[in-house]
Write an enzyme that holds these catalytic residues in place. Structure first.
Site, PDB file in Angstrom:
ATOM      1  N   GLY A   1       0.771  -1.233   0.000  1.00  0.00           N
ATOM      2  CA  GLY A   1       0.000   0.000   0.000  1.00  0.00           C
ATOM      3  C   GLY A   1       0.801   1.281   0.000  1.00  0.00           C
ATOM      4  O   GLY A   1       0.226   2.373   0.141  1.00  0.00           O
TER       5      GLY A   1
ATOM      6  N   TRP B   1       2.274   2.878  -2.484  1.00  0.00           N
ATOM      7  CA  TRP B   1       1.887   3.782  -3.566  1.00  0.00           C
ATOM      8  C   TRP B   1       0.525   4.419  -3.271  1.00  0.00           C
ATOM      9  O   TRP B   1       0.304   5.577  -3.577  1.00  0.00           O
ATOM     10  CB  TRP B   1       1.868   3.030  -4.907  1.00  0.00           C
ATOM     11  CG  TRP B   1       3.231   2.973  -5.544  1.00  0.00           C
ATOM     12  CD1 TRP B   1       4.431   2.898  -4.912  1.00  0.00           C
ATOM     13  CD2 TRP B   1       3.531   3.002  -6.946  1.00  0.00           C
ATOM     14  NE1 TRP B   1       5.454   2.865  -5.820  1.00  0.00           N
ATOM     15  CE2 TRP B   1       4.937   2.929  -7.073  1.00  0.00           C
ATOM     16  CE3 TRP B   1       2.748   3.065  -8.091  1.00  0.00           C
ATOM     17  CZ2 TRP B   1       5.573   2.930  -8.315  1.00  0.00           C
ATOM     18  CZ3 TRP B   1       3.387   3.050  -9.333  1.00  0.00           C
ATOM     19  CH2 TRP B   1       4.780   2.991  -9.444  1.00  0.00           C
TER      20      TRP B   1
ATOM     21  N   ASP C   1      -5.228  -6.000  -5.215  1.00  0.00           N
ATOM     22  CA  ASP C   1      -4.134  -6.951  -5.075  1.00  0.00           C
ATOM     23  C   ASP C   1      -4.705  -8.321  -4.735  1.00  0.00           C
ATOM     24  O   ASP C   1      -5.806  -8.417  -4.185  1.00  0.00           O
ATOM     25  CB  ASP C   1      -3.162  -6.506  -3.965  1.00  0.00           C
ATOM     26  CG  ASP C   1      -1.783  -7.147  -4.126  1.00  0.00           C
ATOM     27  OD1 ASP C   1      -0.861  -6.447  -4.599  1.00  0.00           O
ATOM     28  OD2 ASP C   1      -1.629  -8.336  -3.806  1.00  0.00           O
TER      29      ASP C   1
ATOM     30  N   ASP D   1      -8.137 -10.490  -8.430  1.00  0.00           N
ATOM     31  CA  ASP D   1      -7.320 -10.488  -9.645  1.00  0.00           C
ATOM     32  C   ASP D   1      -7.885  -9.443 -10.606  1.00  0.00           C
ATOM     33  O   ASP D   1      -9.019  -9.573 -11.073  1.00  0.00           O
ATOM     34  CB  ASP D   1      -7.369 -11.893 -10.266  1.00  0.00           C
ATOM     35  CG  ASP D   1      -6.516 -12.024 -11.519  1.00  0.00           C
ATOM     36  OD1 ASP D   1      -6.115 -10.994 -12.100  1.00  0.00           O
ATOM     37  OD2 ASP D   1      -6.273 -13.176 -11.925  1.00  0.00           O
TER      38      ASP D   1
ATOM     39  N   ASP E   1       2.820  -1.230  -9.860  1.00  0.00           N
ATOM     40  CA  ASP E   1       4.187  -1.505  -9.421  1.00  0.00           C
ATOM     41  C   ASP E   1       4.341  -2.986  -9.076  1.00  0.00           C
ATOM     42  O   ASP E   1       5.213  -3.376  -8.309  1.00  0.00           O
ATOM     43  CB  ASP E   1       4.524  -0.632  -8.196  1.00  0.00           C
ATOM     44  CG  ASP E   1       6.009  -0.645  -7.857  1.00  0.00           C
ATOM     45  OD1 ASP E   1       6.833  -0.560  -8.791  1.00  0.00           O
ATOM     46  OD2 ASP E   1       6.340  -0.746  -6.666  1.00  0.00           O
TER      47      ASP E   1
ATOM     48  N   LYS F   1       5.533  -0.815 -13.966  1.00  0.00           N
ATOM     49  CA  LYS F   1       6.887  -1.354 -13.814  1.00  0.00           C
ATOM     50  C   LYS F   1       7.042  -2.575 -14.705  1.00  0.00           C
ATOM     51  O   LYS F   1       6.127  -3.383 -14.825  1.00  0.00           O
ATOM     52  CB  LYS F   1       7.133  -1.756 -12.356  1.00  0.00           C
ATOM     53  CG  LYS F   1       8.504  -2.396 -12.129  1.00  0.00           C
ATOM     54  CD  LYS F   1       8.820  -2.555 -10.664  1.00  0.00           C
ATOM     55  CE  LYS F   1       7.994  -3.637  -9.996  1.00  0.00           C
ATOM     56  NZ  LYS F   1       8.313  -3.777  -8.569  1.00  0.00           N
TER      57      LYS F   1
END
Length: 198
Positions: free
Chosen positions: A51, A53, A69, A85, A108, A148
């Site tokens: 958490g 971000w 998540d 998901d 990320d 990312k």
């Protein structure tokens, strides 16, 4: 030793400033350089646990922040979290019911690493591509996307897909990344709003 020193420096800074992980400084670095988040943006954070971000996003915008998540995310004031998901219809429908307009999608996330470099890079790029396809589905025209990934054989294909769907696409290595890492961020700005997916 340099890599460990870098981890220690950002880890200690995160602890002292109340962030859940050193990754917070990667998003701060990206925001300072590219100004991807505006003060009223609604934002979805993919692969958001633990958490950090979401904590930074809460400081940057007064809009809605939704973190997703596979693992539960401990509560952060002023944000919402979904355990699930993000590639599934059920989670995507839930998001649609929670926010009417999405201005920014950030990701990320990393897959669990096996230690086999080429295999791990391929899985990381595949995850990044799923995040990009998600962003194409939910972003409003003009929206921004940050993901990312890891530079390897499939990275250029991911970059090309981003370029087909956003007017401005850059690749950036954060100063907060560990030394020696092949980690890079794709900064995609100004979503075209036309679904260009083969």
């Amino acid at each position: 030793m340099g890599s460990q020193w870098g981890a220690d420096r950002f880890y200690k800074k995160a602890v002292s400033e109340g962030y859940r992980s050193r990754a917070a400084y990667k998003l701060r670095d990206i925001q300072n350089r590219f100004n991807i988040i505006r003060s009223d943006d609604n934002i979805i954070d993919l692969g958001a646990a633990p958490g950090s971000w979401m904590q930074v996003l809460r400081e940057l915008t007064a809009g809605k922040i939704i973190g997703i998540d596979l693992n539960p995310i401990a509560s952060i004031e002023g944000t919402q979290a979904i355990t699930g998901d993000f590639t599934t219809d059920a989670v995507q429908q839930k998001i649609t019911s929670m926010v009417h307009e999405v201005n920014v999608v950030v990701c990320d996330a990393s897959p669990k690493l096996s230690g086999q470099k080429s295999y791990d890079q391929a899985r990381a790029v595949a995850l990044s591509e799923e995040a990009l396809l998600f962003a194409i589905k939910v972003l409003k025209p003009g929206g921004n996307f940050v993901v990312k990934s890891f530079q390897g054989e499939m990275f250029n294909e991911l970059l090309e897909l981003a370029r087909e769907n956003f007017y401005s696409v850059r690749v950036y290595r954060s100063r907060a990344a560990r030394r020696g890492s092949s980690e890079a961020y794709i900064i995609a700005k100004n979503f075209k709003g036309i679904t260009n997916v083969a």
